[in-house]
Design a protein around this motif. Structure first.
Motif, PDB file in Angstrom:
ATOM      1  N   SER A   1       0.860  -1.178   0.000  1.00  0.00           N
ATOM      2  CA  SER A   1       0.000   0.000   0.000  1.00  0.00           C
ATOM      3  C   SER A   1       0.899   1.231   0.000  1.00  0.00           C
ATOM      4  O   SER A   1       2.003   1.204   0.550  1.00  0.00           O
TER       5      SER A   1
ATOM      6  N   ASP B   1      -3.928   0.603  -2.400  1.00  0.00           N
ATOM      7  CA  ASP B   1      -3.994  -0.395  -1.334  1.00  0.00           C
ATOM      8  C   ASP B   1      -3.936  -1.789  -1.937  1.00  0.00           C
ATOM      9  O   ASP B   1      -4.543  -2.057  -2.980  1.00  0.00           O
ATOM     10  N   ASP B   2      -3.183  -2.663  -1.273  1.00  0.00           N
ATOM     11  CA  ASP B   2      -3.106  -4.082  -1.643  1.00  0.00           C
ATOM     12  C   ASP B   2      -2.783  -4.267  -3.123  1.00  0.00           C
ATOM     13  O   ASP B   2      -3.399  -5.101  -3.813  1.00  0.00           O
TER      14      ASP B   2
END
Length: 545
Positions: free
Chosen positions: A340, A369-370
């Motif tokens: 992230s 994110d991710d």
């Protein structure tokens, strides 16, 4: 020192391919940046110390760099070494590590090259805003984009993120953590030594505002006035960027600003002023530490108790920092499978991904994110263009969910490019008084169509030996073998295939009469795409009957 992942590889073979591709990307990028800076002179100061003069368009004039070679560098000409970058504080320069804290003595047994660039009097190791004109000085560009590549080219370094660490004292502690937070794919570890690691506090913010005057610039030349450019302050503040540091080994060390006679400090001396400075540093370090704890980000926190902004305090911290760095370099962490990251830049590169925000968008944070080979989540505004790392080599197509296109074909290197609609671009700069921003959060999934690669189909008297693997995911595969006129020669068999080679023996159910046979593989991958592959093999005369 007061100048007193990644993409997520699929697994196994895919992981190795992606790691190599990312390494090549890093090398090519570093080589390009190195061309922007040049060593114009070099002087051997002593057995272990080399002094460089570097010319770069990032700075208005040539700048000096002190390089401390590890003991044994000359005696072991085939050995390559890690690199430790050490950033000095306000009113200090590249010689401060050796001249003020005795760095050459402290690193006698430290198995790393130590590079100390000059950061001018009060640069805060940043690319300056300069009232919106930008331009030089650009210390972030110089250190993270140019100097790393230049040092790797000139010295026998291990040119890999896992063998590169960065630390700094005071302003240098701010610079080290800021650079690591904005470029976490370039450093394995970072340490703040009595660092000014939160510019949102009133005292530290005031010092940063006037620091540009120490180099002849106006007040607030570094990030601009907070009243109108708060986003630029936050976009460089280690405390605001704490989430970007999750995949680094992080140290935060400080004393509390009370004099410590036990290490040689005296209250009624010049140390008194340094105690006031250390008290401000302590508040910033505590704020940063609390943010890290709240976010669940692992880090080493050390409050040394009594101590001021003095060489004696710095020395004890540096000893501990180098000890932890040595452990990190000896036991490197793997590249994160996913990550992230937040940035205020209009376009940026991180872990092999390239992200370009909508050009109509005002300055604001864009968050990933991710992010990995299976997808990512974006938060921001406007049409955002994303280019992946070279993770999809050999894959015919990648289906997308959450992007403006439903599928995309990878380029020859294995990268894919897609656009994500995050709503209308915000016209008002984030964090500006009265501004209204409407940032959108959108998840994008990447579903590569798997391909079966047959690597062996060797007939023997009793069976056909088959080996195969996949690119792009897993496949529930049915294996069948036919001869001339599609005469079935084996029973169908379902075999799970993945990136690692899988081998099976398929027994003949009929006599081998034909000179050639065909292995057919059919099935579906993990996201439902139909998959098919075939390979023809020759049957030796000795096996026919």
């Amino acid at each position: 020192m007061s100048r007193s992942a990644p993409s997520r590889p699929f697994a196994g073979r895919r992981r190795a391919v992606v790691a190599v591709a990312l390494a090549l990307w890093a090398v090519c990028t570093a080589t390009a940046h190195a061309a922007d800076a040049q060593i114009v002179s070099e002087r051997r100061v002593s057995a272990r110390v080399v002094e460089l003069q570097v010319s770069t368009p990032a700075l208005a004039a040539p700048t000096r760099v002190t390089v401390d070679l590890p003991a044994g560098y000359d005696a072991q000409p085939d050995r390559r070494w890690p690199v430790t970058y050490f950033l000095a504080g306000t009113m200090n320069n590249d010689r401060a590590f050796n001249d003020i804290v005795g760095g050459l003595k402290l690193t006698e047994g430290y198995p790393s090259i130590v590079v100390s660039p000059d950061g001018d009097n009060g640069s805060y190791w940043s690319d300056w805003y300069n009232g919106g004109a930008f331009g030089a000085p650009k210390f972030e560009t110089y250190v993270s984009d140019q100097l790393i590549a230049l040092i790797d080219r000139r010295f026998r370094t291990i040119a890999d993120r896992s063998q590169r660490v960065i630390a700094g004292v005071s302003m240098g502690g701010y610079g080290a953590v800021m650079l690591a937070a904005r470029h976490p794919d370039r450093y394995a570890a970072v340490a703040s030594i009595s660092g000014v690691v939160d510019n949102s506090l009133v005292p530290t913010g005031a010092v940063l505002s006037i620091s540009s005057t120490f180099d002849g610039g106006p007040v607030d030349a570094i990030y601009g006035p907070r009243a109108t450019q708060e986003i630029r302050w936050r976009g460089h503040n280690p405390t605001d960027l704490a989430g970007n540091l999750r995949d680094l080994d992080l140290q935060v060390r400080t004393a509390d600003g009370l004099p410590n006679p036990g290490i040689g400090e005296q209250l009624l001396s010049a140390d008194t002023v340094s105690c006031v400075v250390e008290a401000g540093v302590y508040a910033a370090s505590v704020s940063f530490h609390r943010t890290l704890v709240s976010a669940g980000i692992p880090h080493a926190w050390k409050d040394y108790g009594s101590g001021c902004h003095t060489p004696e305090n710095f020395q004890r911290q540096i000893v501990d920092v180098l000890r932890q760095f040595q452990t990190v370099l000896a036991h490197p962490r793997p590249v994160p499978a996913s990550f992230s990251y937040s940035s205020i830049e209009p376009d940026f590169d991180i872990w092999g991904w390239h992200v370009a925000a909508d050009r109509r968008r005002a300055a604001e944070f864009l968050r990933l994110d991710d992010a990995g080979a299976s997808g990512l989540t974006l938060t921001g505004s406007g049409l955002t263009t994303v280019t992946s790392p070279p993770s999809f080599a050999g894959v015919p197509r990648v289906d997308l969910a959450g992007a403006t296109a439903g599928s995309v074909v990878p380029d020859p290197a294995g990268r894919i490019r897609f656009v994500v609609d995050l709503g209308p671009p915000d016209a008002a700069q984030q964090l500006t008084p009265g501004a209204t921003t409407r940032r959108v959060r959108r998840a994008v999934s990447l579903r590569p169509q798997a391909v079966v690669v047959i690597t062996r189909s060797r007939p023997t008297r009793g069976h056909l030996r088959v080996c195969a693997h996949t690119v792009g995911g897993t496949v529930a595969a049915r294996l069948a073998v036919t001869g001339a006129r599609r005469r079935v020669l084996t029973r169908g068999r379902v075999v799970p295939l993945g990136p690692e080679a899988t081998c099976r023996s398929l027994r003949w159910t009929r006599r081998l009469r034909d000179a050639r046979g065909t292995l057919r593989v059919t099935g579906t991958d993990g996201v439902g795409h139909p998959v098919a592959a075939r390979r023809t093999f020759r049957v030796p005369a000795a096996l026919r009957r």
